[in-house]
Design a protein around this motif. Structure first.
Motif, mmCIF file in Angstrom:
data_model
loop_
_atom_site.group_PDB
_atom_site.id
_atom_site.type_symbol
_atom_site.label_atom_id
_atom_site.label_comp_id
_atom_site.label_asym_id
_atom_site.label_seq_id
_atom_site.Cartn_x
_atom_site.Cartn_y
_atom_site.Cartn_z
ATOM 1 N N ALA A 77 64.811 -28.678 31.290
ATOM 2 C CA ALA A 77 64.588 -27.384 30.634
ATOM 3 C C ALA A 77 63.177 -27.319 30.065
ATOM 4 O O ALA A 77 62.503 -26.283 30.171
ATOM 5 C CB ALA A 77 65.621 -27.176 29.525
ATOM 6 N N MET A 78 62.715 -28.417 29.479
ATOM 7 C CA MET A 78 61.364 -28.451 28.926
ATOM 8 C C MET A 78 60.332 -28.280 30.040
ATOM 9 O O MET A 78 59.351 -27.537 29.895
ATOM 10 C CB MET A 78 61.122 -29.767 28.191
ATOM 11 N N GLN A 79 60.534 -28.954 31.168
ATOM 12 C CA GLN A 79 59.608 -28.824 32.284
ATOM 13 C C GLN A 79 59.612 -27.400 32.828
ATOM 14 O O GLN A 79 58.552 -26.847 33.139
ATOM 15 C CB GLN A 79 59.968 -29.806 33.397
ATOM 16 N N THR A 80 60.790 -26.808 32.911
ATOM 17 C CA THR A 80 60.882 -25.424 33.384
ATOM 18 C C THR A 80 60.127 -24.488 32.450
ATOM 19 O O THR A 80 59.359 -23.625 32.900
ATOM 20 C CB THR A 80 62.360 -24.991 33.490
ATOM 21 N N ARG A 81 60.326 -24.671 31.143
ATOM 22 C CA ARG A 81 59.628 -23.833 30.162
ATOM 23 C C ARG A 81 58.120 -24.048 30.223
ATOM 24 O O ARG A 81 57.340 -23.105 30.103
ATOM 25 C CB ARG A 81 60.152 -24.120 28.758
ATOM 26 N N GLU A 82 57.703 -25.299 30.388
ATOM 27 C CA GLU A 82 56.274 -25.597 30.467
ATOM 28 C C GLU A 82 55.667 -24.957 31.711
ATOM 29 O O GLU A 82 54.575 -24.391 31.648
ATOM 30 C CB GLU A 82 56.042 -27.110 30.458
ATOM 31 N N HIS A 83 56.360 -25.041 32.840
ATOM 32 C CA HIS A 83 55.862 -24.395 34.065
ATOM 33 C C HIS A 83 55.791 -22.884 33.872
ATOM 34 O O HIS A 83 54.831 -22.236 34.317
ATOM 35 C CB HIS A 83 56.749 -24.727 35.265
ATOM 36 N N GLN A 84 56.808 -22.342 33.226
ATOM 37 C CA GLN A 84 56.825 -20.901 32.966
ATOM 38 C C GLN A 84 55.666 -20.525 32.044
ATOM 39 O O GLN A 84 54.970 -19.537 32.290
ATOM 40 C CB GLN A 84 58.162 -20.518 32.327
ATOM 41 N N ARG A 85 55.434 -21.321 31.002
ATOM 42 C CA ARG A 85 54.327 -21.049 30.082
ATOM 43 C C ARG A 85 52.992 -21.150 30.800
ATOM 44 O O ARG A 85 52.115 -20.297 30.629
ATOM 45 C CB ARG A 85 54.375 -22.034 28.905
ATOM 46 N N HIS A 90 48.400 -18.564 33.122
ATOM 47 C CA HIS A 90 47.540 -18.375 34.297
ATOM 48 C C HIS A 90 47.492 -16.901 34.708
ATOM 49 O O HIS A 90 46.439 -16.382 35.090
ATOM 50 C CB HIS A 90 48.054 -19.229 35.457
ATOM 51 N N ASP A 91 48.620 -16.207 34.599
ATOM 52 C CA ASP A 91 48.708 -14.821 35.060
ATOM 53 C C ASP A 91 48.124 -13.818 34.070
ATOM 54 O O ASP A 91 47.625 -12.764 34.474
ATOM 55 C CB ASP A 91 50.160 -14.438 35.342
ATOM 56 N N ASP A 92 48.176 -14.106 32.788
ATOM 57 C CA ASP A 92 47.759 -13.141 31.772
ATOM 58 C C ASP A 92 46.427 -13.587 31.153
ATOM 59 O O ASP A 92 46.382 -14.507 30.353
ATOM 60 C CB ASP A 92 48.842 -13.043 30.695
ATOM 61 N N PRO A 93 45.320 -12.923 31.497
ATOM 62 C CA PRO A 93 44.014 -13.336 30.964
ATOM 63 C C PRO A 93 43.929 -13.174 29.449
ATOM 64 O O PRO A 93 43.292 -13.978 28.772
ATOM 65 C CB PRO A 93 43.018 -12.416 31.664
#
Length: 141
Positions: A77-85, A90-93
């Protein structure tokens, strides 16, 4: 006839010795039986203790397995959240600029503290530090 009386006396004496020996052997047999019973009881107690310890060991192994599974789930879950973050960053300047902005100096100082060897060292450091300044303006929250 004398030899018959002597033989009877010897036989009587021998019978008395055999009776005393028999009584002594009976006493030894009784003591050995009691010792055997005590050893059986000890053995039963040890077997019960071993069974209890084995059961506790199995319970702990199951609990450890559950904890390992929970840890693995939490790590995923932590890895998923970190990837999402990271993806959002990356997507939002605008979010990236905010995340790259340095903290104010007062906040950075809150994160700085020396290494402590004991609670007394921490208390001395804490009592000697400067108080946190109050807010200059009220926040809009």
């Amino acid at each position: 006839m004398r030899w018959i009386l002597a033989l009877l006396a010897v036989l009587t004496l021998l019978t008395g010795v055999l009776l005393l020996s028999n009584r002594s052997l009976q006493h030894d047999l009784t003591l050995t039986g009691q010792q055997r019973d005590a050893l059986k009881a000890q053995l039963q107690q040890r077997e019960t203790l071993i069974a209890t310890l084995n059961q506790q060991m199995r319970q702990r192994e199951r609990a450890e397995l559950v904890l390992r599974e929970n840890l693995s789930t939490a790590q995923r879950a932590m890895q998923t959240r970190e990837h999402q973050r990271q993806g959002e960053l990356h997507d939002d300047p605008q979010l990236r600029v905010w995340a790259d902005t340095a903290l104010p100096a007062a906040v950075s100082r809150l994160h700085q503290r020396p290494a402590f060897n004991s609670t007394g060292d921490y208390l001395r450091w804490l009592s000697g530090s400067q108080p946190v300044p109050g807010t200059v303006r009220a926040t809009g929250n």
